[in-house]
Write a protein that holds these residues in place. Structure first.
Motif, PDB file in Angstrom:
ATOM      1  N   LYS A   1       0.821  -1.193   0.000  1.00 20.05           N
ATOM      2  CA  LYS A   1       0.000   0.000   0.000  1.00 20.05           C
ATOM      3  C   LYS A   1       0.866   1.259   0.000  1.00 20.05           C
ATOM      4  O   LYS A   1       0.385   2.313  -0.390  1.00 20.05           O
ATOM      5  N   LEU A   2       2.080   1.223   0.380  1.00 20.23           N
ATOM      6  CA  LEU A   2       2.950   2.391   0.401  1.00 20.23           C
ATOM      7  C   LEU A   2       3.206   2.958  -0.987  1.00 20.23           C
ATOM      8  O   LEU A   2       3.258   4.176  -1.134  1.00 20.23           O
ATOM      9  N   PRO A   3       3.351   2.135  -2.034  1.00 20.29           N
ATOM     10  CA  PRO A   3       3.575   2.716  -3.356  1.00 20.29           C
ATOM     11  C   PRO A   3       2.359   3.518  -3.854  1.00 20.29           C
ATOM     12  O   PRO A   3       2.504   4.433  -4.654  1.00 20.29           O
ATOM     13  N   GLU A   4       1.166   3.225  -3.374  1.00 24.82           N
ATOM     14  CA  GLU A   4      -0.039   3.950  -3.808  1.00 24.82           C
ATOM     15  C   GLU A   4      -0.167   5.312  -3.117  1.00 24.82           C
ATOM     16  O   GLU A   4      -0.887   6.178  -3.588  1.00 24.82           O
ATOM     17  N   LEU A   5       0.539   5.503  -2.011  1.00 26.01           N
ATOM     18  CA  LEU A   5       0.419   6.731  -1.242  1.00 26.01           C
ATOM     19  C   LEU A   5       0.834   7.981  -2.021  1.00 26.01           C
ATOM     20  O   LEU A   5       0.105   8.970  -2.004  1.00 26.01           O
ATOM     21  N   PRO A   6       1.927   8.026  -2.733  1.00 27.90           N
ATOM     22  CA  PRO A   6       2.280   9.233  -3.498  1.00 27.90           C
ATOM     23  C   PRO A   6       1.242   9.556  -4.584  1.00 27.90           C
ATOM     24  O   PRO A   6       0.925  10.724  -4.826  1.00 27.90           O
ATOM     25  N   GLY A   7       0.696   8.541  -5.234  1.00 26.63           N
ATOM     26  CA  GLY A   7      -0.337   8.766  -6.256  1.00 26.63           C
ATOM     27  C   GLY A   7      -1.600   9.353  -5.646  1.00 26.63           C
ATOM     28  O   GLY A   7      -2.237  10.236  -6.235  1.00 26.63           O
ATOM     29  N   ALA A   8      -1.976   8.875  -4.465  1.00 29.08           N
ATOM     30  CA  ALA A   8      -3.155   9.392  -3.774  1.00 29.08           C
ATOM     31  C   ALA A   8      -2.931  10.845  -3.355  1.00 29.08           C
ATOM     32  O   ALA A   8      -3.852  11.665  -3.444  1.00 29.08           O
ATOM     33  N   ARG A   9      -1.720  11.167  -2.896  1.00 28.87           N
ATOM     34  CA  ARG A   9      -1.422  12.552  -2.504  1.00 28.87           C
ATOM     35  C   ARG A   9      -1.504  13.493  -3.711  1.00 28.87           C
ATOM     36  O   ARG A   9      -1.994  14.619  -3.593  1.00 28.87           O
ATOM     37  N   ILE A  10      -1.043  13.034  -4.845  1.00 26.30           N
ATOM     38  CA  ILE A  10      -1.103  13.855  -6.064  1.00 26.30           C
ATOM     39  C   ILE A  10      -2.569  14.115  -6.428  1.00 26.30           C
ATOM     40  O   ILE A  10      -2.953  15.242  -6.756  1.00 26.30           O
ATOM     41  N   GLN A  11      -3.396  13.080  -6.336  1.00 26.74           N
ATOM     42  CA  GLN A  11      -4.818  13.238  -6.641  1.00 26.74           C
ATOM     43  C   GLN A  11      -5.495  14.192  -5.654  1.00 26.74           C
ATOM     44  O   GLN A  11      -6.305  15.042  -6.051  1.00 26.74           O
ATOM     45  N   VAL A  12      -5.160  14.071  -4.371  1.00 25.33           N
ATOM     46  CA  VAL A  12      -5.725  14.963  -3.356  1.00 25.33           C
ATOM     47  C   VAL A  12      -5.287  16.403  -3.625  1.00 25.33           C
ATOM     48  O   VAL A  12      -6.095  17.341  -3.536  1.00 25.33           O
ATOM     49  N   ASP A  13      -4.041  16.604  -3.969  1.00 27.93           N
ATOM     50  CA  ASP A  13      -3.547  17.947  -4.267  1.00 27.93           C
ATOM     51  C   ASP A  13      -4.263  18.549  -5.483  1.00 27.93           C
ATOM     52  O   ASP A  13      -4.615  19.730  -5.480  1.00 27.93           O
ATOM     53  N   LYS A  14      -4.489  17.734  -6.510  1.00 26.10           N
ATOM     54  CA  LYS A  14      -5.207  18.218  -7.696  1.00 26.10           C
ATOM     55  C   LYS A  14      -6.650  18.588  -7.342  1.00 26.10           C
ATOM     56  O   LYS A  14      -7.156  19.615  -7.788  1.00 26.10           O
TER      57      LYS A  14
ATOM     58  N   ARG B   1      -7.716  19.503  -4.402  1.00 28.97           N
ATOM     59  CA  ARG B   1      -7.656  20.705  -3.570  1.00 28.97           C
ATOM     60  C   ARG B   1      -7.489  21.950  -4.447  1.00 28.97           C
ATOM     61  O   ARG B   1      -8.128  22.981  -4.203  1.00 28.97           O
ATOM     62  N   GLU B   2      -6.663  21.877  -5.480  1.00 31.84           N
ATOM     63  CA  GLU B   2      -6.489  23.001  -6.401  1.00 31.84           C
ATOM     64  C   GLU B   2      -7.795  23.324  -7.124  1.00 31.84           C
ATOM     65  O   GLU B   2      -8.156  24.494  -7.278  1.00 31.84           O
ATOM     66  N   ARG B   3      -8.500  22.299  -7.560  1.00 30.20           N
ATOM     67  CA  ARG B   3      -9.787  22.521  -8.228  1.00 30.20           C
ATOM     68  C   ARG B   3     -10.794  23.163  -7.281  1.00 30.20           C
ATOM     69  O   ARG B   3     -11.524  24.068  -7.656  1.00 30.20           O
ATOM     70  N   LEU B   4     -10.813  22.682  -6.030  1.00 28.99           N
ATOM     71  CA  LEU B   4     -11.728  23.236  -5.038  1.00 28.99           C
ATOM     72  C   LEU B   4     -11.377  24.689  -4.731  1.00 28.99           C
ATOM     73  O   LEU B   4     -12.271  25.536  -4.631  1.00 28.99           O
ATOM     74  N   ASP B   5     -10.096  24.998  -4.607  1.00 25.59           N
ATOM     75  CA  ASP B   5      -9.670  26.379  -4.372  1.00 25.59           C
ATOM     76  C   ASP B   5     -10.066  27.284  -5.543  1.00 25.59           C
ATOM     77  O   ASP B   5     -10.391  28.455  -5.346  1.00 25.59           O
ATOM     78  N   PHE B   6     -10.059  26.738  -6.748  1.00 28.32           N
ATOM     79  CA  PHE B   6     -10.448  27.505  -7.928  1.00 28.32           C
ATOM     80  C   PHE B   6     -11.970  27.713  -7.956  1.00 28.32           C
ATOM     81  O   PHE B   6     -12.463  28.794  -8.314  1.00 28.32           O
ATOM     82  N   MET B   7     -12.733  26.696  -7.562  1.00 30.15           N
ATOM     83  CA  MET B   7     -14.190  26.751  -7.659  1.00 30.15           C
ATOM     84  C   MET B   7     -14.872  27.446  -6.483  1.00 30.15           C
ATOM     85  O   MET B   7     -15.973  27.979  -6.634  1.00 30.15           O
ATOM     86  N   ALA B   8     -14.274  27.463  -5.321  1.00 28.56           N
ATOM     87  CA  ALA B   8     -14.905  28.027  -4.122  1.00 28.56           C
ATOM     88  C   ALA B   8     -15.333  29.485  -4.307  1.00 28.56           C
ATOM     89  O   ALA B   8     -16.466  29.829  -3.964  1.00 28.56           O
ATOM     90  N   PRO B   9     -14.487  30.372  -4.848  1.00 24.83           N
ATOM     91  CA  PRO B   9     -14.945  31.755  -5.041  1.00 24.83           C
ATOM     92  C   PRO B   9     -16.117  31.859  -6.028  1.00 24.83           C
ATOM     93  O   PRO B   9     -16.968  32.722  -5.913  1.00 24.83           O
ATOM     94  N   MET B  10     -16.154  30.976  -6.998  1.00 26.88           N
ATOM     95  CA  MET B  10     -17.238  30.984  -7.975  1.00 26.88           C
ATOM     96  C   MET B  10     -18.570  30.585  -7.356  1.00 26.88           C
ATOM     97  O   MET B  10     -19.627  31.009  -7.828  1.00 26.88           O
ATOM     98  N   LEU B  11     -18.529  29.783  -6.314  1.00 24.96           N
ATOM     99  CA  LEU B  11     -19.754  29.321  -5.675  1.00 24.96           C
ATOM    100  C   LEU B  11     -20.530  30.488  -5.081  1.00 24.96           C
ATOM    101  O   LEU B  11     -21.753  30.572  -5.243  1.00 24.96           O
ATOM    102  N   SER B  12     -19.848  31.432  -4.433  1.00 26.54           N
ATOM    103  CA  SER B  12     -20.553  32.582  -3.877  1.00 26.54           C
ATOM    104  C   SER B  12     -21.144  33.445  -4.990  1.00 26.54           C
ATOM    105  O   SER B  12     -22.250  33.967  -4.869  1.00 26.54           O
TER     106      SER B  12
END
Length: 138
Positions: free
Chosen positions: A1-14, A16-27
């Protein structure tokens, strides 16, 4: 399961970036939806006022109702206002030409296109009028 951890972090970071981009648009989206709902509500109220006042042209047939049911109230209101303004313009133009004829006849002005608005000779009928040599009425 350790080799999957870096891939999961990359997906979470992506994500998070999408959410940071969309959050201001929501208001902004919420504001826009709220504004649209208020405009629609007001258009609906104004349409109801026009219908209750029995304004000509707003009592529609079933064929028009099918088309209208797909339109938002703002569009219905704009269509109604346009129809009313066009009707007023036509009525005003007809009334204006009738008033001009009556006033012209009462003050002795030839309002026909051939007469050009010249004063008539006392007792003269517009068809018998002819301009004098000086270019004006005598």
């Amino acid at each position: 399961k350790l080799p999957e951890l870096p891939g999961a972090r990359i997906q979470v970071d992506k994500l998070r970036e999408r959410l940071d981009f969309m959050a201001p648009m929501l208001s902004l989206l919420n504001f826009t939806q709220d504004f649209f709902q208020r405009v629609e509500c007001e258009a609906s109220v104004q349409l109801m006022r026009l219908k209750n006042a029995n304004v000509a042209g707003l009592q529609s047939g079933s064929e028009k109702e099918v088309v209208d049911s797909k339109m938002v109230d703002t569009a219905k209101w704009l269509h109604s206002m346009t129809d009313i303004v066009i009707g007023l313009q036509t009525t005003t133009a007809d009334l204006g030409s009738s008033v001009r004829s009556v006033v012209s006849a009462s003050i002795g002005v030839d309002s026909t296109p051939a007469g050009g608005g010249h004063l008539l000779r006392p007792g003269a009928h517009p068809s018998a009028w002819a301009p004098s040599a000086g270019g004006g009425a005598s």
